[in-house]
Motif scaffolding. Structure first.
Motif, PDB file in Angstrom:
ATOM      1  N   PHE C  77       0.813  -1.207   0.000  1.00 46.87           N
ATOM      2  CA  PHE C  77       0.000   0.000   0.000  1.00 46.87           C
ATOM      3  C   PHE C  77       0.849   1.261   0.000  1.00 46.87           C
ATOM      4  O   PHE C  77       0.517   2.245  -0.668  1.00 46.87           O
ATOM      5  N   ASP C  89      -5.064   1.309  -4.845  1.00 50.58           N
ATOM      6  CA  ASP C  89      -5.995   1.617  -3.761  1.00 50.58           C
ATOM      7  C   ASP C  89      -5.910   0.534  -2.687  1.00 50.58           C
ATOM      8  O   ASP C  89      -5.196  -0.451  -2.841  1.00 50.58           O
ATOM      9  N   ALA C  90      -6.671   0.721  -1.623  1.00 45.59           N
ATOM     10  CA  ALA C  90      -6.581  -0.196  -0.485  1.00 45.59           C
ATOM     11  C   ALA C  90      -6.932  -1.622  -0.884  1.00 45.59           C
ATOM     12  O   ALA C  90      -6.273  -2.583  -0.470  1.00 45.59           O
ATOM     13  N   ALA C  94      -4.390  -4.729  -0.539  1.00 49.68           N
ATOM     14  CA  ALA C  94      -4.754  -5.856   0.319  1.00 49.68           C
ATOM     15  C   ALA C  94      -4.782  -7.152  -0.481  1.00 49.68           C
ATOM     16  O   ALA C  94      -4.309  -8.194  -0.017  1.00 49.68           O
ATOM     17  N   ALA C 166      -6.935  -5.694   6.552  1.00 50.54           N
ATOM     18  CA  ALA C 166      -7.100  -4.663   5.526  1.00 50.54           C
ATOM     19  C   ALA C 166      -7.747  -3.413   6.113  1.00 50.54           C
ATOM     20  O   ALA C 166      -7.683  -2.333   5.513  1.00 50.54           O
ATOM     21  N   SER C 167      -8.335  -3.539   7.287  1.00 46.69           N
ATOM     22  CA  SER C 167      -8.941  -2.371   7.923  1.00 46.69           C
ATOM     23  C   SER C 167      -7.873  -1.331   8.251  1.00 46.69           C
ATOM     24  O   SER C 167      -8.156  -0.140   8.328  1.00 46.69           O
ATOM     25  N   ILE C 169      -5.458  -0.348   6.421  1.00 47.92           N
ATOM     26  CA  ILE C 169      -5.250   0.584   5.309  1.00 47.92           C
ATOM     27  C   ILE C 169      -6.583   1.089   4.774  1.00 47.92           C
ATOM     28  O   ILE C 169      -6.711   1.466   3.613  1.00 47.92           O
ATOM     29  N   TYR C 171      -9.500  -0.296   4.061  1.00 46.64           N
ATOM     30  CA  TYR C 171     -10.410  -0.993   3.155  1.00 46.64           C
ATOM     31  C   TYR C 171     -11.688  -1.302   3.933  1.00 46.64           C
ATOM     32  O   TYR C 171     -11.641  -1.764   5.066  1.00 46.64           O
ATOM     33  N   TYR C 176     -13.211  -2.671   9.659  1.00 43.28           N
ATOM     34  CA  TYR C 176     -13.127  -1.228   9.409  1.00 43.28           C
ATOM     35  C   TYR C 176     -14.451  -0.560   9.700  1.00 43.28           C
ATOM     36  O   TYR C 176     -14.514   0.490  10.341  1.00 43.28           O
TER      37      TYR C 176
END
Lengths: 261, 226, 221
Positions: C77, C89-90, C94, C166-167, C169, C171, C176
């Motif tokens: 990322f 993008d995220a 991910a 992934a939360s 970054i 996503y 998240y």
């Protein structure tokens, strides 16, 4: 003669299969009793009920005249603590030895006195060395089971059971898993024990040994005692048809006396 | 590639990265210290407790194993303090979370190890009058532990990787340090790559040690395939 | 404990949670599928023993197995976009991190599975004129896959757990969403408890399945 073990109307079922169908047996002090029978006749189960490795479905066991378990409204209750205590007075030798692989021979023999009987260090060592010496393996005290032959392992297992100084010794096909040439040394050890007056209940296929050493031979068939008596009676002049068939099967190929001297 | 690599920043702030690494190792070590005994307790409870113990313990083990560690971390850091009315700092929350999380996995390793011991050992111990506690302590566990060592070490290495999360609650582990240095210095690739390399060196070294240990144990016939 | 639990706020935001769950499932499924697919080739490369295949594959596998997943995700990322001319993008970052990670772990499963098939099976296929990939497809894989199934299912559970990273970054998966809602509604207890329960509800059946397959395999041997 005082009675060491008495079994009354012993029955054992596994789920729907009744393996023992009412066994009565008395073993006197110093007596050597051999149980014979085909596979599935219940002889191992019978032995395992004596030290409660299996719990009988019904019937009573008496050790030294005292009943095991308490009668409660038609059933027998067995408390684990009482059974554990009983097992310190009954010795068992297994077909597959079951030595503790992470301990030396001496440590195996000392383990019972040490952990169960809580003997002090000197007493543990005395018992360990005495009984290991008795089975002829004092010189292998520091060997691990993996370094011993099958016959040697079984003799250590016998010493381990003896170290508890039990009132009766149970042998569950002690030589069946051994290579043939190693069977003799174990049977010899068992014979010496018998001659010293140990009370023994033995399950075996070794008919010659039974003939030479037993005071009494029992033939089990399908969960009951078909025939019992002195070795000469049961093994040489069997009365029952079942016994005869069993012996006939055993003697199909018989070696004439080898000239070994 | 027109990017100008410049590792100077990294060398200047290397001590910060090392601090981060030591924090990572600290959390991992403490989590192991608490997680292993707790795992043993859970395993014994699941194997030998009565149903009132077995069911809750089984549930706890499964719950800790199937929920994501980051969710657990956040729960212990944000939710638990509110529930109990106490404050908790990131370090303690991290140690608490990963002790519990790893204990669930260790419980399964213990369970597998104990169950792999031949039934004959139980028989022999029973026959000389040992009760269950004595049998476990003197006969079963000593044999089981030897077999479980590779699985334990692999779990420990996994734990080292899992604890990398602690940066998300602002505990200054290696990744957190790398991130803050990167954001302030704009040397993003260099810092992250170096941090990744540091993780790799430590973890790979441990991994090789475990593999060598496994080979040695396999030769003496003592491993447990998991 | 005198805290008053208030799950009403959770229910009020259930749409966001459902979106999060959907994104979790999307990310997880894509990464699992990619990882299982690519893992076969990497695993076969390591299994083949040919140096020009084995060494690059091994380097790849060791790097991705011996670094933390979060580090991989963040590297893709933050660091990766600088090296490439397009935006990342995220979701892409991910996916790159998780899929490659899963590839590495899956390749080990494939390698072990392939090694467990007796050599005679390969020879039998070869003897009737099959090409390498024919042997693989018709003879070897069908036998190996049955043995590898429990390990793959464990891997699947792991992948879905890892999507929660992934939360970090941003996503918009389940974790998240929970984070966002809890900062606005001040209900971290209910939110994070709910997230844990949702993950458990989704993944626990899978672990039961694994157990079932593992014991079934032992019985069938």
């Amino acid at each position: 003669m005082s009675e060491v073990l008495r079994v009354e109307n012993l029955r054992k079922s596994f789920n729907d299969l009744e393996v023992l169908k009412g066994i009565d047996l008395t073993v006197a002090k110093g007596e050597v009793v051999v149980l014979l029978g085909a596979s599935g006749s219940g002889k191992s189960t019978m032995l395992r009920c004596v030290n409660f490795m299996e719990i009988p479905t019904s019937g009573r066991v008496f050790l030294d005249g005292k009943a095991v378990g308490e009668e409660r409204g038609g059933r027998i209750d067995y408390r684990e603590a009482q059974l554990t205590a009983l097992r310190t007075r009954v010795g068992m030798v297994f077909q597959h030895f079951n030595l503790f692989p992470h301990m030396t021979a001496l440590e195996n023999v000392m383990e019972g006195p040490r952990t169960v009987l809580k003997c002090d260090a000197a007493e543990c060592r005395r018992r360990g060395e005495t009984y290991l010496e008795k089975v002829g393996l004092g010189w292998k005290a520091d060997a691990y089971p993996a370094q011993l032959s099958g016959g040697q392992q079984q003799r250590v297992a016998i010493a381990r059971a003896l170290a508890m100084e039990p009132e009766i010794m149970l042998f569950d096909e002690a030589t069946s898993a051994l290579d043939p040439e190693l069977v003799g040394e174990v049977l010899e050890t068992m014979r010496e024990l018998a001659e010293e007056g140990m009370t023994m209940l033995i399950v075996t296929h070794e008919l010659g040994f039974a003939y030479a050493v037993a005071d009494r031979v029992l033939f089990l068939s399908q969960g009951t005692i078909l025939e019992q008596g002195r070795p000469e009676e049961v093994l040489i002049r069997p009365k029952e048809e079942g016994t005869r068939n069993f012996l006939r099967g055993h003697g199909t190929f018989r070696l004439p006396e080898p000239q070994l001297d | 590639m027109s990017y100008a690599w410049d590792f100077a920043i990294v060398f200047r702030d290397f001590d910060l990265l090392l601090l981060g690494l030591s924090n990572t190792l600290k959390v991992t070590a403490l989590a192991l210290l608490f997680g292993v005994p707790l795992g043993l307790a859970l395993a014994l409870g699941r194997l030998y407790g009565n149903w009132m113990v077995r069911l809750p313990v089984g549930f706890v083990i499964e719950f800790l194993r199937t929920t994501p560690p980051i969710a657990q971390l956040f729960w212990f850091f944000f939710a638990l303090p509110m529930l109990l009315g106490v404050e908790i700092d990131p370090f303690r929350a991290s140690v608490l979370t990963f002790s519990l999380q790893s204990s669930a996995f260790f419980a399964e390793v213990f369970r597998g190890g104990i169950q792999s011991i031949d039934a004959g050992q139980w028989e022999a111990s029973k026959a000389i009058g040992m009760d269950r506690r004595q049998t476990l302590r003197r006969i079963i566990l000593p044999q089981a532990v030897k077999r479980m060592i590779p699985a334990f070490m692999e779990r420990a290495i996994e734990l080292m990787k899992t604890t990398t999360l602690v940066g998300t609650i602002s505990y200054a582990d290696l990744l957190y340090q790398a991130n803050s240095i990167a954001q302030s210095s704009y040397r993003i690739i260099e810092v992250f790559t170096v941090a990744a390399a540091m993780y790799f060196v430590v973890i790979f070294a441990c991994s090789l040690a475990v593999r060598r240990l496994e080979k040695r144990l396999a030769r003496s016939g003592e491993t447990l395939m998991h | 404990m005198d805290y008053v639990w208030d799950f009403a706020s959770v229910l009020a935001n259930r749409n966001l949670l459902l979106i999060g769950l959907k994104n979790t499932l999307i990310l997880g499924s894509i990464c699992l599928a990619l990882g299982l697919f690519l893992g076969l080739f990497v695993g076969a490369a390591r299994f083949s023993g040919r140096a020009w295949l084995y060494y690059p594959a091994t380097v790849f596998v060791e790097i991705f197995r011996n670094t933390p997943v979060l580090v991989q995700i963040m590297w893709f990322f933050f660091a990766f976009p600088i090296l490439v001319p397009f935006r990342i993008d995220a979701f892409t970052a991910a996916t790159l991190g998780l899929a490659l990670n899963t590839t590495a772990f899956s390749s080990e499963i494939y390698r072990a599975g392939l090694q467990s098939i007796p050599k005679g099976q390969w020879e039998a296929g070869k003897a009737i004129g099959m090409s390498y990939w024919q042997q693989m497809r018709r003879v070897i894989l069908p036998q190996a896959v049955r043995r590898m199934l429990p390990a793959f299912m464990n891997r699947a559970v792991e992948v879905f757990k890892m999507t929660s990273l992934a939360s970090v970054i941003a996503y918009g998966e389940l974790m998240y969403q929970a984070k966002m809602v809890s900062t606005i509604f001040f209900n971290p207890i209910e939110m994070y408890t709910s997230v844990a329960l949702i993950f458990f509800a989704v993944l626990f059946p899978a672990t039961i399945l694994v157990r079932y397959f593992e014991t079934g395999r032992k019985a069938g041997r």
